[in-house]
Design a protein around this motif. Structure first.
Motif, short mmCIF file in Angstrom:
data_model
loop_
_atom_site.label_atom_id
_atom_site.label_comp_id
_atom_site.label_asym_id
_atom_site.label_seq_id
_atom_site.Cartn_x
_atom_site.Cartn_y
_atom_site.Cartn_z
N LEU A 56 -6.59 -0.15 -21.56
CA LEU A 56 -6.03 -0.22 -20.22
C LEU A 56 -4.97 0.92 -20.07
O LEU A 56 -5.11 1.73 -19.32
N THR A 57 -4.23 0.95 -21.32
CA THR A 57 -3.49 2.42 -21.29
C THR A 57 -4.02 3.49 -21.29
O THR A 57 -3.75 4.43 -20.30
N ARG A 58 -5.21 3.75 -21.83
CA ARG A 58 -5.96 4.95 -21.99
C ARG A 58 -6.52 5.23 -20.57
O ARG A 58 -6.48 6.36 -20.11
N GLN A 59 -7.02 4.16 -20.00
CA GLN A 59 -7.89 4.56 -18.50
C GLN A 59 -6.60 4.86 -17.70
O GLN A 59 -6.82 5.77 -16.82
N LEU A 60 -5.41 4.02 -17.69
CA LEU A 60 -4.46 4.54 -16.58
C LEU A 60 -3.91 5.92 -16.96
O LEU A 60 -3.59 6.65 -15.89
N ARG A 61 -3.81 6.38 -18.13
CA ARG A 61 -3.27 7.65 -18.27
C ARG A 61 -4.52 8.66 -17.83
O ARG A 61 -4.02 9.85 -17.24
N GLU A 62 -5.58 8.46 -17.98
CA GLU A 62 -6.63 9.32 -17.30
C GLU A 62 -6.52 9.46 -15.98
O GLU A 62 -6.81 10.43 -15.30
N LEU A 63 -6.47 8.28 -15.46
CA LEU A 63 -6.49 8.28 -14.04
C LEU A 63 -5.24 9.03 -13.36
O LEU A 63 -5.40 9.55 -12.25
N GLU A 64 -4.09 8.74 -14.11
CA GLU A 64 -3.03 9.57 -13.77
C GLU A 64 -3.08 11.12 -14.01
O GLU A 64 -2.63 11.88 -12.92
N GLN A 65 -3.69 11.56 -15.10
CA GLN A 65 -3.90 12.83 -15.10
C GLN A 65 -4.83 13.60 -14.19
O GLN A 65 -4.79 14.55 -13.93
N ASP A 66 -5.84 12.50 -13.75
CA ASP A 66 -6.73 13.42 -12.77
C ASP A 66 -6.12 13.01 -11.52
O ASP A 66 -6.84 13.37 -10.32
N GLY A 67 -5.02 12.75 -11.40
CA GLY A 67 -4.30 12.58 -9.80
C GLY A 67 -4.60 11.46 -9.04
O GLY A 67 -4.58 11.47 -7.74
N LEU A 68 -5.18 10.40 -9.49
CA LEU A 68 -5.64 9.35 -8.69
C LEU A 68 -4.70 8.06 -8.58
O LEU A 68 -4.86 7.37 -7.60
N ILE A 69 -3.88 8.06 -9.48
CA ILE A 69 -3.00 7.22 -9.63
C ILE A 69 -1.48 7.51 -9.97
O ILE A 69 -1.38 8.73 -10.36
N ASN A 70 -0.38 7.01 -9.42
CA ASN A 70 0.91 7.50 -9.47
C ASN A 70 1.35 6.36 -10.53
O ASN A 70 1.10 5.18 -10.69
N ARG A 71 2.33 6.54 -11.58
CA ARG A 71 3.16 5.77 -12.48
C ARG A 71 4.61 5.98 -12.49
O ARG A 71 5.08 7.37 -12.46
N ALA A 72 5.25 4.84 -11.98
CA ALA A 72 6.32 5.02 -11.57
C ALA A 72 7.25 4.05 -12.66
O ALA A 72 6.97 3.04 -12.75
#
Length: 113
Positions: A56-72
């Motif tokens: 999950l951590t890896r998938q979230l990082r990839e989605l964040e890097q691709d500009g699809l999600i924000n991490r606050a």
């Protein structure tokens, strides 16, 4: 809508999209974020069920890097981290809703033999 066949896969828009959202967990993460305003990591892991912390951590990082999600990240103890869709991520809503509709339509059909 006309489907185009492109000689170079690197310029194929379907391949581009699949590379961004492909895989079992990315679509499910995006779907959960679409149906909620924000989601904390542990809640997201609980919602997804069998996903490991590392995956999950890896998938979230990839989605964040691709500009699809924000991490606050909030400066609290313990640390509070929330995820949400970016405007680019929100632009996938219609695709996710079509996948949901297709699944609802075909879930109860017997598997092909």
């Amino acid at each position: 809508m006309e489907l185009r066949t492109l000689d170079s896969c690197s310029s194929c828009p379907v391949e581009f999209t699949v590379n961004l959202i492909g895989g079992k967990w990315k679509l499910l993460v995006l779907y959960q974020l679409m149906t909620r305003e924000t989601v904390r990591f542990n809640e997201l892991q609980r919602l997804l069920g069998s996903v490991t912390h590392r995956t999950l951590t890896r998938q979230l990082r990839e989605l964040e890097q691709d500009g699809l999600i924000n991490r606050a990240v909030y400066p609290e103890v313990p640390p509070k981290v929330e995820y949400s869709l970016t405007s680019k991520g929100k632009s996938l809503t219609s695709i996710l809703l079509h996948l949901q509709d297709w699944g609802l339509e075909h879930m109860d059909e017997p598997a092909a033999e």
